[in-house]
Motif scaffolding. Sequence first.
Motif, PDB file in Angstrom:
ATOM      1  N   THR A  28       0.957  -1.260   0.202  1.00  0.00           N
ATOM      2  CA  THR A  28      -0.048  -0.017  -0.049  1.00  0.00           C
ATOM      3  C   THR A  28       0.711   1.218   0.088  1.00  0.00           C
ATOM      4  O   THR A  28       1.594   1.491   0.936  1.00  0.00           O
ATOM      5  CB  THR A  28      -1.010   0.134   1.150  1.00  0.00           C
ATOM      6  OG1 THR A  28      -1.613  -1.131   1.161  1.00  0.00           O
ATOM      7  CG2 THR A  28      -1.758   1.167   1.212  1.00  0.00           C
ATOM      8  N   PHE A  29       0.781   1.844  -1.152  1.00  0.00           N
ATOM      9  CA  PHE A  29       1.600   3.178  -1.211  1.00  0.00           C
ATOM     10  C   PHE A  29       1.471   4.014  -0.152  1.00  0.00           C
ATOM     11  O   PHE A  29       2.699   4.605   0.306  1.00  0.00           O
ATOM     12  CB  PHE A  29       1.397   3.876  -2.598  1.00  0.00           C
ATOM     13  CG  PHE A  29       2.197   4.939  -3.058  1.00  0.00           C
ATOM     14  CD1 PHE A  29       1.812   6.311  -2.938  1.00  0.00           C
ATOM     15  CD2 PHE A  29       3.461   4.752  -3.500  1.00  0.00           C
ATOM     16  CE1 PHE A  29       2.213   7.135  -3.268  1.00  0.00           C
ATOM     17  CE2 PHE A  29       4.120   5.776  -3.852  1.00  0.00           C
ATOM     18  CZ  PHE A  29       3.675   7.026  -3.963  1.00  0.00           C
ATOM     19  N   ASP A  30       0.479   4.423   0.351  1.00  0.00           N
ATOM     20  CA  ASP A  30       0.394   5.483   1.253  1.00  0.00           C
ATOM     21  C   ASP A  30       0.936   5.024   2.840  1.00  0.00           C
ATOM     22  O   ASP A  30       0.674   5.978   3.593  1.00  0.00           O
ATOM     23  CB  ASP A  30      -1.062   6.249   1.246  1.00  0.00           C
ATOM     24  CG  ASP A  30      -2.226   5.495   1.580  1.00  0.00           C
ATOM     25  OD1 ASP A  30      -3.254   5.858   1.176  1.00  0.00           O
ATOM     26  OD2 ASP A  30      -1.881   4.258   2.044  1.00  0.00           O
ATOM     27  N   PHE A  31       1.218   3.858   2.859  1.00  0.00           N
ATOM     28  CA  PHE A  31       1.870   3.334   4.111  1.00  0.00           C
ATOM     29  C   PHE A  31       3.251   4.046   4.274  1.00  0.00           C
ATOM     30  O   PHE A  31       3.882   3.581   5.235  1.00  0.00           O
ATOM     31  CB  PHE A  31       1.786   1.776   4.421  1.00  0.00           C
ATOM     32  CG  PHE A  31       0.420   1.450   4.557  1.00  0.00           C
ATOM     33  CD1 PHE A  31       0.172  -0.127   4.656  1.00  0.00           C
ATOM     34  CD2 PHE A  31      -0.724   2.270   4.794  1.00  0.00           C
ATOM     35  CE1 PHE A  31      -1.104  -0.623   5.022  1.00  0.00           C
ATOM     36  CE2 PHE A  31      -1.914   1.604   5.164  1.00  0.00           C
ATOM     37  CZ  PHE A  31      -2.090   0.599   5.264  1.00  0.00           C
ATOM     38  N   TYR A  32       3.890   4.398   3.223  1.00  0.00           N
ATOM     39  CA  TYR A  32       5.348   4.706   3.211  1.00  0.00           C
ATOM     40  C   TYR A  32       5.698   6.170   3.022  1.00  0.00           C
ATOM     41  O   TYR A  32       5.296   6.863   2.400  1.00  0.00           O
ATOM     42  CB  TYR A  32       5.849   3.999   2.038  1.00  0.00           C
ATOM     43  CG  TYR A  32       5.854   2.215   2.003  1.00  0.00           C
ATOM     44  CD1 TYR A  32       4.746   1.896   1.665  1.00  0.00           C
ATOM     45  CD2 TYR A  32       7.008   1.807   2.498  1.00  0.00           C
ATOM     46  CE1 TYR A  32       4.849   0.473   1.835  1.00  0.00           C
ATOM     47  CE2 TYR A  32       6.937   0.399   2.671  1.00  0.00           C
ATOM     48  CZ  TYR A  32       5.669  -0.367   2.109  1.00  0.00           C
ATOM     49  OH  TYR A  32       5.764  -1.650   2.389  1.00  0.00           O
ATOM     50  N   HIS A  33       6.826   6.453   3.849  1.00  0.00           N
ATOM     51  CA  HIS A  33       7.443   7.480   3.611  1.00  0.00           C
ATOM     52  C   HIS A  33       8.372   7.271   2.737  1.00  0.00           C
ATOM     53  O   HIS A  33       8.961   6.260   2.610  1.00  0.00           O
ATOM     54  CB  HIS A  33       8.170   8.180   4.857  1.00  0.00           C
ATOM     55  CG  HIS A  33       7.587   8.238   6.328  1.00  0.00           C
ATOM     56  ND1 HIS A  33       6.177   8.977   6.249  1.00  0.00           N
ATOM     57  CD2 HIS A  33       7.573   7.613   7.399  1.00  0.00           C
ATOM     58  CE1 HIS A  33       5.880   8.868   7.461  1.00  0.00           C
ATOM     59  NE2 HIS A  33       6.609   8.178   8.262  1.00  0.00           N
ATOM     60  N   LEU A  34       8.615   8.331   1.586  1.00  0.00           N
ATOM     61  CA  LEU A  34       9.507   8.091   0.572  1.00  0.00           C
ATOM     62  C   LEU A  34      10.795   8.961   0.312  1.00  0.00           C
ATOM     63  O   LEU A  34      10.314  10.422   0.653  1.00  0.00           O
ATOM     64  CB  LEU A  34       8.632   8.370  -0.775  1.00  0.00           C
ATOM     65  CG  LEU A  34       7.572   7.167  -0.845  1.00  0.00           C
ATOM     66  CD1 LEU A  34       6.413   7.767  -1.935  1.00  0.00           C
ATOM     67  CD2 LEU A  34       7.898   5.987  -0.901  1.00  0.00           C
ATOM     68  N   LEU A  35      11.563   8.594   0.431  1.00  0.00           N
ATOM     69  CA  LEU A  35      13.026   9.458  -0.023  1.00  0.00           C
ATOM     70  C   LEU A  35      13.905   9.331  -1.218  1.00  0.00           C
ATOM     71  O   LEU A  35      13.988   8.109  -1.741  1.00  0.00           O
ATOM     72  CB  LEU A  35      13.969   8.794   1.231  1.00  0.00           C
ATOM     73  CG  LEU A  35      13.273   9.209   2.734  1.00  0.00           C
ATOM     74  CD1 LEU A  35      12.453   8.061   3.174  1.00  0.00           C
ATOM     75  CD2 LEU A  35      14.260   9.648   3.881  1.00  0.00           C
ATOM     76  N   TRP A  36      14.723  10.044  -1.435  1.00  0.00           N
ATOM     77  CA  TRP A  36      15.580   9.913  -2.485  1.00  0.00           C
ATOM     78  C   TRP A  36      17.060  10.303  -1.787  1.00  0.00           C
ATOM     79  O   TRP A  36      17.463  11.012  -1.046  1.00  0.00           O
ATOM     80  CB  TRP A  36      15.555  11.236  -3.802  1.00  0.00           C
ATOM     81  CG  TRP A  36      14.358  10.772  -4.616  1.00  0.00           C
ATOM     82  CD1 TRP A  36      13.321  11.332  -4.455  1.00  0.00           C
ATOM     83  CD2 TRP A  36      14.517   9.985  -5.688  1.00  0.00           C
ATOM     84  NE1 TRP A  36      12.399  10.846  -5.509  1.00  0.00           N
ATOM     85  CE2 TRP A  36      13.022  10.082  -6.241  1.00  0.00           C
ATOM     86  CE3 TRP A  36      15.397   9.184  -6.358  1.00  0.00           C
ATOM     87  CZ2 TRP A  36      12.728   9.471  -7.395  1.00  0.00           C
ATOM     88  CZ3 TRP A  36      15.198   8.451  -7.431  1.00  0.00           C
ATOM     89  CH2 TRP A  36      13.819   8.661  -8.254  1.00  0.00           C
ATOM     90  N   TYR A  37      18.054   9.389  -2.192  1.00  0.00           N
ATOM     91  CA  TYR A  37      19.485   9.207  -1.742  1.00  0.00           C
ATOM     92  C   TYR A  37      20.105   9.406  -3.375  1.00  0.00           C
ATOM     93  O   TYR A  37      19.620   8.920  -4.213  1.00  0.00           O
ATOM     94  CB  TYR A  37      19.916   8.142  -1.038  1.00  0.00           C
ATOM     95  CG  TYR A  37      19.321   7.991   0.242  1.00  0.00           C
ATOM     96  CD1 TYR A  37      17.941   7.801   0.869  1.00  0.00           C
ATOM     97  CD2 TYR A  37      20.330   8.479   1.368  1.00  0.00           C
ATOM     98  CE1 TYR A  37      17.442   8.048   1.999  1.00  0.00           C
ATOM     99  CE2 TYR A  37      19.997   8.427   2.711  1.00  0.00           C
ATOM    100  CZ  TYR A  37      18.588   8.060   3.162  1.00  0.00           C
ATOM    101  OH  TYR A  37      18.212   8.078   4.422  1.00  0.00           O
TER     102      TYR A  37
END
Length: 117
Positions: A28-37
């Motif tokens: 489920t996509f909106d269960f996640y915080h999303l980051l770029w490294y």
Amino acid sequence: QVQLVESGGGLVQPGGSLRLSCAVSGSTFDFYHLLWYRQAPGMQREFVAEITRGGTTTYADSVKGRFTISRDNAKNTVYLQMNSLIPEDTAVYYCNAIHFISDSKSWGQGTQVTVSS
């Protein structure tokens, strides 16, 4: 487990722009915080930007004012709009997802960004 696939990297001249995308599947996509490294040759992987489940954004000082992170919950995709690129932005860019309850982390395979004239 969530799967992440980055795209949109390439070669761009200094001052140019690129938009990276990271497609998220398997959970489920909106269960996640999303980051770029990102990771430059011979360097450690470094934080670039984060967008939380609620839409709060955070940026590394080195990209603040030039990069914008966003998420499209309908498309299960997180984006990184990169403007005013400089050679120091050259790196492999990785997408990272952190589950908001378990803190489990998943990584994509990375996409190469090269800024050069």
